[in-house]
Enzyme design. Sequence first.
Site, PDB file in Angstrom:
ATOM      1  N   GLU A 158      -8.272 -40.510   8.073  1.00  0.00           N
ATOM      2  CA  GLU A 158      -8.389 -39.263   8.839  1.00  0.00           C
ATOM      3  C   GLU A 158      -8.833 -39.546  10.272  1.00  0.00           C
ATOM      4  OE1 GLU A 158     -11.787 -36.832   9.056  1.00  0.00           O
ATOM      5  OE2 GLU A 158     -12.661 -37.638   7.214  1.00  0.00           O
ATOM      6  N   LYS A 293     -22.724 -35.268   1.922  1.00  0.00           N
ATOM      7  CA  LYS A 293     -24.087 -35.404   2.469  1.00  0.00           C
ATOM      8  C   LYS A 293     -25.027 -34.415   1.796  1.00  0.00           C
ATOM      9  CE  LYS A 293     -23.159 -37.246   7.052  1.00  0.00           C
ATOM     10  NZ  LYS A 293     -21.926 -36.904   7.762  1.00  0.00           N
TER      11      LYS A 293
END
Length: 441
Positions: A158, A293
């Site tokens: 990406e 996260k």
Amino acid sequence: MVVMQHCLILEFGNFQVSTRAVAIPYSRASFQPALVMEWGGSRRAQTRVATIARHISPAPCSASNPFMVQFVVFVMFPSSQALCILSRLSSLQHALLCQVRQHSHPTISEIFALCKCVTLTALPSQQVSNQMNDNGGIQIKGDVRDALERGLPVVALESTIISHGMPYPQNFETAKEVEAIVRESGAVPATIAILDGVPCIGLEEDELRKLAQLGKRAIKTSRRDIAYVIAKKMTGATTVSATMFFAAKVGINVFVTGGIGGVHREGETTMDVSSDLTELGRTAVTVVCAGVKSILDIPRTLEYLETQGVTVVGYGTDEFPAFFTPRSGCKAPSRVDTPEECAAITAANLSMGLQSGILVCVPIPAHNAAAAEPVEAAIQTSLNELKEKNISGAAVTPYVLKRVNELTGGASLTANIALIKNNARVGSQIAIATAGLVEES
Ligand SMILES: O=c1[nH]cc([C@@H]2O[C@H](COP(=O)(O)O)[C@@H](O)[C@H]2O)c(=O)[nH]1
């Protein structure tokens, strides 16, 4: 009448090639099949054609949706039946070409080469050159195109991670190093981005640099933004969702990133859920990441992935990793320990036509995790500060990431780079095992 780039697929029951071997090259091809016909009579042939049809999602054809068959692709059958079928084909006005094969064990590369050859032969010359150059508006870099056509392993990467995830010049250096790791591992890297309105599969070094220097001035492009960025001829860095979309479109099965987006804390009231999760539910690409996260709501992220039908596996772990740390306190729904296991799951996902993604969660390596401990502590500190300072909504993530960088003196960036490189190694092995598996079948 508008001429659409459709093809007619003819299959005959009397050959041995596996359904997957037939279907995957079609899903990689640069055209959209319109119709699958079955010319053989056996029940097995009918089942196989139905399976192939599911793989390639043929456009529905009906009286209200007429189409013109522009070319005919591949027939494999014994020569005694060839004449019969060819004579019936001639009664189809727009059937332009038919390839006949005598033997019944074509390789994937042969099938793909056949598709390509037929496509190029049948299209008018202007369309041929368009197809060769941009694959219907998508630019595919030479080495990536070559690898896809030959069934070699390709790893999608990406670009938001470059533009928005790190500062310059570390972002540029990391992007180059990650590509080098993929190459050294034996796969072909394909960083995906939209440059001046053109979706690009594979970037040249100067294009990587341009994107890295643009940083946040590039448009963070998720699925919802793709059409806008293309139409406005903008430069967009693709997130996980947009990268998956383009990877699937050109037939790349494996995609490596750092972390994916998820359900935000208090997402149950804000409805702030990353489109990465819905894309995983609708696109059959295997995404290799280090989890999400801990600023996100990890249990709800896992719930949402389940709702979306996403296969989530811990790689060498029973636990879902939390990006900077190998442990999140949440169990991964399932576990794999080798690239071959991941490849087998990817192949099963494709052959069943599930059309949803697979999330392979690789924990940050132990030595990097130790260095990342202060990062996790800093995340917790900044999350506490949010309440004290009454910060909410869209301001949460930028605040937390900024504070974490300050509190750790750059350790978060070091850990971030380390885990992405580790994911690139694992993802390349998975891509190689997947290509091998498909080639064998
Ligand atoms: O740990 C990370 N999580 C997420 C991203 C990026 O953020 C996107 C998710 O953004 P959002 O939450 O706005 O959907 C991901 O697809 C990826 O591009 C990242 O760089 N690093």
